[in-house]
Scaffold this motif. Structure first.
Motif, PDB file in Angstrom:
ATOM      1  N   LEU A 124       0.839  -1.206   0.000  1.00 31.63           N
ATOM      2  CA  LEU A 124       0.000   0.000   0.000  1.00 31.63           C
ATOM      3  C   LEU A 124       0.866   1.246   0.000  1.00 31.63           C
ATOM      4  O   LEU A 124       0.563   2.226  -0.688  1.00 31.63           O
ATOM      5  N   ALA A 127       2.046   1.739  -3.459  1.00 34.35           N
ATOM      6  CA  ALA A 127       0.947   2.148  -4.335  1.00 34.35           C
ATOM      7  C   ALA A 127       0.628   3.628  -4.186  1.00 34.35           C
ATOM      8  O   ALA A 127       0.140   4.267  -5.129  1.00 34.35           O
ATOM      9  N   LEU A 128       0.922   4.189  -3.023  1.00 33.61           N
ATOM     10  CA  LEU A 128       0.684   5.608  -2.778  1.00 33.61           C
ATOM     11  C   LEU A 128       1.870   6.470  -3.212  1.00 33.61           C
ATOM     12  O   LEU A 128       1.820   7.693  -3.080  1.00 33.61           O
ATOM     13  N   ASP A 265      -8.119  -5.365  -0.203  1.00 33.93           N
ATOM     14  CA  ASP A 265      -8.194  -4.838  -1.565  1.00 33.93           C
ATOM     15  C   ASP A 265      -7.208  -3.678  -1.690  1.00 33.93           C
ATOM     16  O   ASP A 265      -7.470  -2.560  -1.234  1.00 33.93           O
ATOM     17  N   LEU A 266      -6.057  -3.944  -2.304  1.00 35.15           N
ATOM     18  CA  LEU A 266      -4.998  -2.945  -2.384  1.00 35.15           C
ATOM     19  C   LEU A 266      -5.462  -1.691  -3.114  1.00 35.15           C
ATOM     20  O   LEU A 266      -5.249  -0.565  -2.642  1.00 35.15           O
ATOM     21  N   ASN A 267      -6.090  -1.840  -4.271  1.00 38.94           N
ATOM     22  CA  ASN A 267      -6.502  -0.679  -5.054  1.00 38.94           C
ATOM     23  C   ASN A 267      -7.561   0.142  -4.325  1.00 38.94           C
ATOM     24  O   ASN A 267      -7.506   1.389  -4.315  1.00 38.94           O
ATOM     25  N   ALA A 268      -8.537  -0.548  -3.710  1.00 45.36           N
ATOM     26  CA  ALA A 268      -9.578   0.176  -2.985  1.00 45.36           C
ATOM     27  C   ALA A 268      -8.999   0.914  -1.780  1.00 45.36           C
ATOM     28  O   ALA A 268      -9.398   2.061  -1.485  1.00 45.36           O
ATOM     29  N   SER A 269      -8.032   0.294  -1.087  1.00 46.15           N
ATOM     30  CA  SER A 269      -7.406   0.955   0.059  1.00 46.15           C
ATOM     31  C   SER A 269      -6.604   2.170  -0.383  1.00 46.15           C
ATOM     32  O   SER A 269      -6.620   3.224   0.280  1.00 46.15           O
ATOM     33  N   ALA A 270      -5.904   2.044  -1.522  1.00 45.27           N
ATOM     34  CA  ALA A 270      -5.138   3.176  -2.042  1.00 45.27           C
ATOM     35  C   ALA A 270      -6.078   4.313  -2.454  1.00 45.27           C
ATOM     36  O   ALA A 270      -5.803   5.489  -2.177  1.00 45.27           O
ATOM     37  N   ASP A 271      -7.193   3.984  -3.104  1.00 46.54           N
ATOM     38  CA  ASP A 271      -8.146   5.014  -3.525  1.00 46.54           C
ATOM     39  C   ASP A 271      -8.740   5.730  -2.314  1.00 46.54           C
ATOM     40  O   ASP A 271      -8.891   6.955  -2.324  1.00 46.54           O
ATOM     41  N   TRP A 272      -9.079   4.963  -1.279  1.00 46.53           N
ATOM     42  CA  TRP A 272      -9.640   5.567  -0.070  1.00 46.53           C
ATOM     43  C   TRP A 272      -8.631   6.501   0.602  1.00 46.53           C
ATOM     44  O   TRP A 272      -8.962   7.616   1.012  1.00 46.53           O
ATOM     45  N   HIS A 274      -6.093   8.053  -0.835  1.00 50.61           N
ATOM     46  CA  HIS A 274      -5.957   9.239  -1.680  1.00 50.61           C
ATOM     47  C   HIS A 274      -7.125  10.199  -1.466  1.00 50.61           C
ATOM     48  O   HIS A 274      -6.934  11.422  -1.414  1.00 50.61           O
TER      49      HIS A 274
END
Length: 331
Positions: A124, A127-128, A265-272, A274
């Motif tokens: 994560l 990803a950020l 969920d890596l993508n969902a956690s990154a979106d949240w 952000h």
């Protein structure tokens, strides 16, 4: 030592602080056999580590790592991460990024959990687009620029990282996992933000951190990480090197965070994350309260001794006391 700690519930005894320091040195350097390592780790797990044993273990690990001296205007906030996410999104990168926005240097020591069904912090973090240090010197450079930096444990202490891998063999955690939560490589002003999972560890960790004279914010973590649970607030303890203890009671009720993403969920956690950093969502209220405690502690750490007592007395909401930790005054 095996005879001391391995005689069962009625016959086992605790090691002294010095014995524990020597024993951890043997374990880190692998100066005992695999059978002895397994026996020692399981015996300690079944007996339960004492405060003196954990202090000795931590001091032994500290002697093996390269010290970090960072020249910054504010204390470095050190956050160990040894669990990762399971159901809720991992807030460690969010806390680090929010502190960085307020010009606090942040060092996250990442010791990925070997437990299946968890998303570690590092994926994560990457990803950020946040900094991952390849070594202690690079971490130092970024910290002096008031950045948030992740330093893998296998870079900081390969020996301790190797000890943690025994969980894959024995199926249970060992004392090394507790040491990670109290490990701080900084030899310049810093604040350790750390957490316990089970309530019985609160007093144990408090005793060890006070004996180590380690300024720390101690709280009950979320899924094992040193961040407040997004849907409920808990007491936080500010521990200072001189033995002062500052208690932050759980705050007033608040509206829980809606629509939290799946922590795996890596993508969902990154979106949240952000969305919170970009201002589209508010950070969870317990995390905001935790940040207020961190700011207050950092100001107190850097304040002259003559004014620090006043700063502690007027901080709210809290109560203040002088800890009677068994080893603090002897030092």
């Amino acid at each position: 030592m095996l005879r001391t700690i391995g005689r069962g519930a009625d016959g086992s005894r605790n090691l002294s602080r010095e014995q524990a320091r020597i024993l951890m040195g043997w374990l880190l350097r692998r100066e005992v056999s695999d059978a002895q390592i397994g026996g020692l780790l399981l015996a300690l797990r079944m007996k339960g580590e004492s405060a003196e044993e954990l202090e000795g273990f931590t001091r032994a690990v500290q002697q093996t790592i390269a010290p970090l001296v960072v020249r910054t205007e504010r204390p470095v906030v050190v956050i160990p991460s040894a669990n990762g996410a399971r159901r809720l999104p991992n807030q460690v990168p969010l806390l680090a990024a929010l502190l960085r926005e307020q010009d606090f240097p942040v060092l996250v020591i990442d010791a990925p959990s070997t437990e299946h069904g968890r998303l570690p912090t590092e994926p994560l973090w990457k990803a950020l687009g946040m900094h991952v240090a390849s070594g202690v010197e690079q971490a130092q450079q970024w910290l002096e620029q008031n950045e948030a930096v992740l330093l893998p444990l296998n870079t900081l202490s390969p020996e301790l990282h190797r000890l943690l891998q025994w969980r894959n063999v024995l199926g249970v955690r060992n004392g090394g996992h507790s040491v990670v939560k109290m490990l701080n490589p900084l030899q310049s002003p810093s604040l350790l933000v750390t957490a316990y999972t089970h309530p019985e560890y609160a007093q144990l960790m408090q005793e060890v951190l006070l004996a180590l004279r380690q300024p720390a914010l101690l709280l009950r973590g979320c899924e094992g990480e040193a961040v407040g649970h997004p849907n409920r607030d808990t007491e936080r303890l500010s521990l200072y090197a001189d033995g002062a203890v500052q208690k932050w009671p759980a705050g007033a009720p608040f509206i829980p965070c809606p629509h939290m993403p799946d922590g795996l969920d890596l993508n969902a956690s990154a979106d949240w994350t952000h969305a919170v950093l970009d201002g589209y969502l508010l950070p969870p209220e317990p995390l905001a309260r935790q940040m207020a405690s961190i700011r207050n502690m950092c100001e107190a750490i850097m304040a002259p001794a003559s004014t620090r007592a006043n700063a502690l007395a007027i901080a709210t909401p809290l109560t203040c006391s002088r800890a009677e930790a068994p080893h603090a005054q002897a030092r």
